[in-house]
Write an enzyme that holds these catalytic residues in place. Structure first.
Site, short mmCIF file in Angstrom:
data_model
loop_
_atom_site.label_atom_id
_atom_site.label_comp_id
_atom_site.label_asym_id
_atom_site.label_seq_id
_atom_site.Cartn_x
_atom_site.Cartn_y
_atom_site.Cartn_z
N CYS A 1 13.37 12.28 5.85
CA CYS A 1 13.44 11.93 7.27
C CYS A 1 14.86 12.16 7.79
O CYS A 1 15.05 12.32 9.00
CB CYS A 1 13.00 10.50 7.48
SG CYS A 1 13.76 9.39 6.32
N LYS B 1 0.84 -1.21 0.00
CA LYS B 1 0.00 0.00 0.00
C LYS B 1 0.87 1.25 0.00
O LYS B 1 1.46 1.61 1.02
CB LYS B 1 -0.92 0.02 1.24
CG LYS B 1 -1.92 1.15 1.18
CD LYS B 1 -2.02 1.84 2.51
CE LYS B 1 -1.85 3.32 2.55
NZ LYS B 1 -1.96 4.21 1.47
N GLU C 1 10.10 2.73 10.46
CA GLU C 1 11.03 3.84 10.22
C GLU C 1 10.19 5.10 10.27
O GLU C 1 9.25 5.25 9.48
CB GLU C 1 11.72 3.72 8.86
CG GLU C 1 12.74 2.61 8.77
CD GLU C 1 13.90 2.74 9.76
OE1 GLU C 1 14.13 3.86 10.28
OE2 GLU C 1 14.54 1.71 10.03
N GLU D 1 9.23 17.41 14.49
CA GLU D 1 9.57 17.28 13.07
C GLU D 1 8.63 18.15 12.24
O GLU D 1 7.41 18.03 12.35
CB GLU D 1 9.44 15.82 12.64
CG GLU D 1 9.88 15.65 11.20
CD GLU D 1 9.80 14.21 10.74
OE1 GLU D 1 8.73 13.62 10.87
OE2 GLU D 1 10.83 13.70 10.27
P1 NDP Z 1 1.93 8.87 7.41
O1 NDP Z 1 2.23 8.15 8.66
O2 NDP Z 1 0.79 9.77 7.37
O3 NDP Z 1 1.70 7.83 6.23
C1 NDP Z 1 2.56 6.77 5.97
C2 NDP Z 1 1.76 5.65 5.35
O4 NDP Z 1 0.86 5.13 6.33
C3 NDP Z 1 0.89 6.11 4.18
O5 NDP Z 1 0.88 5.11 3.20
C4 NDP Z 1 -0.46 6.27 4.84
O6 NDP Z 1 -1.53 6.19 3.94
C5 NDP Z 1 -0.44 5.09 5.79
N1 NDP Z 1 -1.44 5.15 6.84
C6 NDP Z 1 -2.11 6.24 7.32
N2 NDP Z 1 -3.00 5.86 8.27
C7 NDP Z 1 -2.90 4.51 8.40
C8 NDP Z 1 -3.55 3.54 9.22
N3 NDP Z 1 -4.50 3.86 10.10
N4 NDP Z 1 -3.19 2.26 9.08
C9 NDP Z 1 -2.23 1.90 8.21
N5 NDP Z 1 -1.60 2.77 7.39
C10 NDP Z 1 -1.92 4.06 7.49
O7 NDP Z 1 3.27 9.58 6.96
P2 NDP Z 1 3.51 10.46 5.63
O8 NDP Z 1 3.18 9.72 4.40
O9 NDP Z 1 2.85 11.76 5.87
O10 NDP Z 1 5.10 10.59 5.62
C11 NDP Z 1 5.75 11.59 6.29
C12 NDP Z 1 6.37 11.04 7.54
O11 NDP Z 1 7.16 9.88 7.27
C13 NDP Z 1 7.34 12.01 8.18
O12 NDP Z 1 7.08 12.08 9.56
C14 NDP Z 1 8.72 11.41 7.94
O13 NDP Z 1 9.69 11.72 8.86
C15 NDP Z 1 8.43 9.96 7.90
N6 NDP Z 1 9.42 9.28 7.08
C16 NDP Z 1 10.38 8.50 7.70
C17 NDP Z 1 11.36 7.87 6.99
C18 NDP Z 1 12.34 6.98 7.67
O14 NDP Z 1 12.92 6.13 7.02
N7 NDP Z 1 12.59 7.10 8.96
C19 NDP Z 1 11.44 8.01 5.52
C20 NDP Z 1 10.40 8.80 4.97
C21 NDP Z 1 9.43 9.41 5.74
P3 NDP Z 1 -2.14 7.49 3.19
O15 NDP Z 1 -1.16 8.60 3.32
O16 NDP Z 1 -2.31 7.02 1.81
O17 NDP Z 1 -3.44 7.77 3.83
#
Ligand code: NDP
Length: 477
Positions: A280, A171, A246, A379
């Site tokens: 990140c 997903k 992560e 962040e």
């Molecule tokens: P989110 O946590 O909002 O989303 C990450 C994924 O989780 C998306 O595919 C999202 O779906 C999905 N998701 C949302 N709600 C649920 C749920 N209830 N159950 C299961 N999956 C769910 O993060 P962002 O996409 O906004 O990414 C930004 C964040 O990611 C930042 O905080 C950043 O630091 C972190 N990040 C960390 C990295 C690392 O390696 N440490 C690398 C890259 C980013 P959808 O958005 O489609 O609704």
């Protein structure tokens, strides 16, 4: 307009779709991508479960060939896929092509790993007994990815999952489905049997949550925000499932009096502002000792003056737009918070208009920040960076480590003593000396400590720790 469908049990399915909008030009629809349902997700999980017995016993040459073909096709199409990435996410075209090349290299690496699967044979402490240690695939892996690396993060989860014999329900973030759709199409045409890889695009609260709630998903690898990571953790513990998280960062870069100013400024500008600060591993706290502070701020500000913020596809753009309106509001809210907290806005802070309508924000630099301010602790995930002035190396190290996060940390110094001490004493999972905190290799472990990560590292040989389960077998000779 064509609807790019979900891929479930070897078939492209689904008719409801969501628009994928270009953040550099909000009039442009990059494509219509399927909006998966609970039922789609359940079907995908069932298909992955059914495909597991055969795939987990498939030959390593078959896995090698499929992963290699995928890597080769991604490399051959790097310009086209890079352009698709730049259009859906907003990083500049050169950055997007670079990310696409990295995705190809990840598939090449795991194509090689498929041929190097091995175990251990060890004598027992008891006579006439042999011990074998092998790695089994976990089963159905749920892959949940964020929007900021639309091709590299899917690649670094898909390639090892398949290499070690798992089946997958994938997903991607709803904001950036195009690159994920392209990788799944490539892997399918490369010869993956039906059901081994299933793509369900759609909302996290629907598709992602259904994956979390299913007892048939035996492992979840997640990259995203801390809040969603916690949901993944609690649902996974409920099902006694292996999981890997992560999450965010508030990465420090220390600049010492003895730093090479050019090296320090290049590293800070790159890791603070490139990819619009939406990494990140971005440096969002610049911790600078007082002897170099004013020179460093002046040189960094002069560098920021030269950076062009514009359409990601335009040649000469250094910084693309913010990914969407919601993230832009988060960034501008934090800029207001920083001003109210008493930090000095030294550069940027304003929205800007360009020829095409998009989410353009100036790179923003705060000085006179303290490490206790919200802009230094939380962040932001945008091109907003704080400079914190400190007395000496000891205070710099303590400030760098004074954070709930621990992903990446950097130091700019010409002192071997300080570089060595910092590498040993930084509380981050990745440490950079005279380099940006962002920008990592694909063949070595990636991940953090404290609130940034949970579970085994990703990438390189260390990926096996998550995607396999160790078995110890004893035989009487
Ligand atoms: P989110 O946590 O909002 O989303 C990450 C994924 O989780 C998306 O595919 C999202 O779906 C999905 N998701 C949302 N709600 C649920 C749920 N209830 N159950 C299961 N999956 C769910 O993060 P962002 O996409 O906004 O990414 C930004 C964040 O990611 C930042 O905080 C950043 O630091 C972190 N990040 C960390 C990295 C690392 O390696 N440490 C690398 C890259 C980013 P959808 O958005 O489609 O609704």
């Amino acid at each position: 307009m064509t609807i790019y469908q979900n891929f479930i049990a070897g078939e492209w399915v689904g008719s409801d779709a969501t628009k994928n909008i270009n953040p550099s030009d909000t009039n442009e629809v990059v494509g219509l991508y399927a909006d998966g349902t609970v039922e789609d997700t359940k079907n995908a999980i069932a298909a992955a479960k059914a495909a597991f017995p055969a795939w987990s016993r498939s030959g390593i040459w078959e896995r090698h060939v499929i992963l290699k073909k995928a890597g080769d096709e991604i490399m051959a199409r790097k310009d086209e896929l890079g352009a698709l990435l730049a259009r859906e996410e907003g990083k500049t075209l050169p950055e997007a092509i670079g990310e696409t090349i990295r995705a190809s290299q990840i598939f090449e690496f795991f194509a090689g790993e498929a041929l190097r699967l091995a175990g251990e044979v060890i004598p027992s402490v008891r006579p006439n007994i042999g011990v074998e240690i092998t790695r089994d695939p976990l089963g159905v892996i749920g892959i949940i990815t964020p929007w900021n690396f639309p091709i590299a993060i899917p690649a670094w989860k898909l390639a090892p999952a398949l290499c070690y014999g798992n089946t997958v329900v994938f997903k991607p973030a709803e904001l950036v489905p195009a690159c994920s759709w392209a990788i799944v199409d490539i892997l399918n045409r490369a010869g993956l049997p039906k059901g081994v890889l299933n793509l369900v695009m759609g909302r996290g609260s629907v598709v992602g949550q259904t994956m979390l709630d299913s007892p048939d998903v035996t492992g979840i690898t997640f990259t995203g925000s801390t809040g969603t990571g916690r949901r993944v953790a609690s649902a996974s513990i409920e099902h006694n499932r292996k999981f890997q998280l992560e999450m965010g960062g508030k990465n420090p870069m220390v600049v010492l009096d003895d730093a090479d100013l050019t090296v320090a400024v290049e590293a800070a500008a790159n890791s603070g502002f490139f990819s619009t600060g939406q990494r990140c591993t971005a440096s969002s706290r610049l911790i600078v000792t007082e002897g170099i502070h004013d020179k460093f701020v002046a040189a960094l500000t002069a560098k920021l003056e030269t950076l062009v913020v514009d359409n990601a596809m335009k040649s000469g753009t250094h910084i693309g737009p913010v990914v969407d309106e919601k993230q832009l509001k988060t960034d501008t809210d934090y800029i207001e918070i920083g001003k109210k907290e008493g930090a000095k806005l030294a550069f940027g802070g304003e929205l800007i208009s360009r020829e095409t309508p998009g989410f353009y924000l100036q790179p923003t630099l705060f000085t006179e920040a303290t490490n206790q301010m919200r802009i230094s602790r939380e962040e932001i995930f945008g091109p907003v960076v704080s400079v914190i002035r400190v007395k000496d190396y000891e205070e710099a190290l303590a400030t760098a480590n004074d954070t709930p996060f621990g992903l990446s940390a950097g130091i700019a110094t010409t002192s071997l003593k300080h570089a060595t001490h910092f590498k040993r004493n930084s509380e981050a999972g990745m440490v950079m000396v005279n380099l940006p905190t962002a920008g990592v290799d694909f063949h070595v472990p990636f991940g953090g400590r404290k609130g940034s990560s949970y579970g085994p590292r990703e990438q390189g040989k260390y990926a096996a720790e998550f995607y396999t389960s160790v078995k110890t077998a004893y035989t009487l000779a």
